[in-house]
Design a protein around this motif. Structure first.
Motif, PDB file in Angstrom:
ATOM      1  N   PHE A 122      15.509   9.265  13.818  1.00 50.39           N
ATOM      2  CA  PHE A 122      14.096   9.496  15.468  1.00 50.39           C
ATOM      3  C   PHE A 122      14.017  10.584  14.637  1.00 50.39           C
ATOM      4  O   PHE A 122      14.453  11.583  14.628  1.00 50.39           O
ATOM      5  CB  PHE A 122      15.986   9.853  16.202  1.00 50.39           C
ATOM      6  N   ASP A 162       6.851   3.559  16.599  1.00 42.67           N
ATOM      7  CA  ASP A 162       5.797   3.715  17.676  1.00 42.67           C
ATOM      8  C   ASP A 162       6.304   3.212  18.523  1.00 42.67           C
ATOM      9  O   ASP A 162       5.439   3.455  19.403  1.00 42.67           O
ATOM     10  CB  ASP A 162       4.456   3.298  17.009  1.00 42.67           C
ATOM     11  N   ALA A 163       7.823   2.711  19.156  1.00 40.03           N
ATOM     12  CA  ALA A 163       7.986   2.981  20.812  1.00 40.03           C
ATOM     13  C   ALA A 163       8.946   3.537  20.607  1.00 40.03           C
ATOM     14  O   ALA A 163       9.447   3.849  20.434  1.00 40.03           O
ATOM     15  CB  ALA A 163       8.097   1.456  20.613  1.00 40.03           C
ATOM     16  N   PRO A 164       9.643   3.574  22.299  1.00 40.47           N
ATOM     17  CA  PRO A 164      10.799   4.546  22.434  1.00 40.47           C
ATOM     18  C   PRO A 164      12.257   3.694  21.515  1.00 40.47           C
ATOM     19  O   PRO A 164      12.907   4.647  21.117  1.00 40.47           O
ATOM     20  CB  PRO A 164      11.341   4.538  23.990  1.00 40.47           C
ATOM     21  N   LEU A 165      12.074   1.970  21.120  1.00 39.09           N
ATOM     22  CA  LEU A 165      13.267   2.203  20.500  1.00 39.09           C
ATOM     23  C   LEU A 165      12.326   0.836  19.245  1.00 39.09           C
ATOM     24  O   LEU A 165      11.233  -0.065  20.383  1.00 39.09           O
ATOM     25  CB  LEU A 165      14.004   1.455  21.399  1.00 39.09           C
ATOM     26  N   HIS A 166      12.385   0.850  17.931  1.00 40.76           N
ATOM     27  CA  HIS A 166      11.437   0.501  17.081  1.00 40.76           C
ATOM     28  C   HIS A 166      12.246  -0.244  16.454  1.00 40.76           C
ATOM     29  O   HIS A 166      13.271   0.379  15.504  1.00 40.76           O
ATOM     30  CB  HIS A 166      10.607   0.714  16.410  1.00 40.76           C
ATOM     31  N   ASP A 225      10.401  12.682  16.978  1.00 36.92           N
ATOM     32  CA  ASP A 225       9.064  12.726  18.458  1.00 36.92           C
ATOM     33  C   ASP A 225       9.734  11.472  19.551  1.00 36.92           C
ATOM     34  O   ASP A 225       8.962  10.972  20.385  1.00 36.92           O
ATOM     35  CB  ASP A 225       7.765  12.159  18.084  1.00 36.92           C
ATOM     36  N   GLY A 226      10.972  12.273  19.912  1.00 34.72           N
ATOM     37  CA  GLY A 226      11.339  10.542  20.781  1.00 34.72           C
ATOM     38  C   GLY A 226      12.003   9.491  20.528  1.00 34.72           C
ATOM     39  O   GLY A 226      12.145   8.763  21.564  1.00 34.72           O
ATOM     40  N   LYS A 227      11.432   8.694  19.583  1.00 34.56           N
ATOM     41  CA  LYS A 227      11.535   7.584  19.218  1.00 34.56           C
ATOM     42  C   LYS A 227      13.056   6.901  18.315  1.00 34.56           C
ATOM     43  O   LYS A 227      12.665   7.581  16.957  1.00 34.56           O
ATOM     44  CB  LYS A 227      10.023   6.971  18.726  1.00 34.56           C
ATOM     45  N   LEU A 228      13.381   6.173  18.848  1.00 36.54           N
ATOM     46  CA  LEU A 228      14.506   5.766  17.441  1.00 36.54           C
ATOM     47  C   LEU A 228      13.474   4.293  16.849  1.00 36.54           C
ATOM     48  O   LEU A 228      13.843   3.518  17.004  1.00 36.54           O
ATOM     49  CB  LEU A 228      15.631   5.397  18.497  1.00 36.54           C
ATOM     50  N   SER A 270      13.030  15.864  12.666  1.00 35.14           N
ATOM     51  CA  SER A 270      13.484  13.829  12.644  1.00 35.14           C
ATOM     52  C   SER A 270      14.788  13.804  11.857  1.00 35.14           C
ATOM     53  O   SER A 270      14.743  14.744  10.498  1.00 35.14           O
ATOM     54  CB  SER A 270      12.617  13.248  11.834  1.00 35.14           C
TER      55      SER A 270
END
Length: 204
Positions: free
Chosen positions: A53, A66-70, A55-58, A39
């Motif tokens: 950032f 828990d989403a691509p952009l949170h 697992d591909g989520k920011l 991370s």
């Protein structure tokens, strides 16, 4: 160090408390680090984590995205600033209401409150209905327009349907062109028990 990279720093432990890479300022305050899980963390001037950032989520203000952009904050918003048109919009949650805000003209364009009500031109609901359109105090009241994108002479232009869980077509108000592309008729229809929509009244 692999000869194909400029810098390679490893971590022996696969956990969030071991650091593979840490970047600090002159006061030894952390500004960026990569932990043992891969991370990437970013820190502000007060040494608090501002973004992560993983697992591909920011996550911005959020350590477990828990989403691509949170985004987590008191007012989580995203700003769209169109430089060639000098226009800025903001979309996000404003005091518990999800809204599109026109920053250039200081106006809320559309909002959805916590009860699922859609509000156009305001952020506060003043009715029990699920759709509220707030018109300006001057310049005339605005409403809803149903527009067909052609110039037909005998076709339906638009309709409003009323129904329930049993039947979606209990009643209808419809408008169609009537013999000319600038002439119209409005139809009122209801459905009898076991039947289909039947015209009850027409205004030419």
């Amino acid at each position: 160090v692999n000869s194909s990279v400029g810098l390679s720093v490893g971590s022996d432990a696969s956990n969030s408390t071991s650091y593979g890479l840490e970047v600090c300022d002159s006061g030894s305050q952390t500004r960026f680090l990569v932990d043992g899980l891969g991370s990437q963390r970013f820190y502000g001037s007060d040494n608090s984590e501002t973004a992560r950032f993983t697992d591909g989520k920011l996550g911005i203000g959020e350590t477990s995205p828990d989403a691509p952009l949170h985004i987590t904050s008191n007012t989580p918003i995203v700003v769209f600033d169109e430089s060639d048109a000098s226009q800025e919009y903001r979309i996000g949650s404003f005091g518990g209401t999800f809204a599109l805000y026109d920053s250039t003209d200081s106006a809320y364009r559309i909002a959805v409150d916590g009860n699922g009500k859609v509000i156009i031109g305001d952020t506060a609901s003043h009715t029990d209905d699920f759709l509220q359109i707030e018109t300006p105090a001057s310049g005339g009241g605005h409403g809803i327009q149903l527009r067909r994108n052609d110039s037909n002479t005998d076709q339906q232009v638009g309709r409003i349907l009323f129904g329930n869980n049993t039947d979606t077509d209990l009643a209808q108000i419809a408008v169609k062109t009537d013999g000319a592309n600038d002439n119209a008729a409005i139809f009122f229809s209801t459905q009898p028990d076991g039947g289909s929509l039947t015209e009850r009244m027409r205004i030419n």
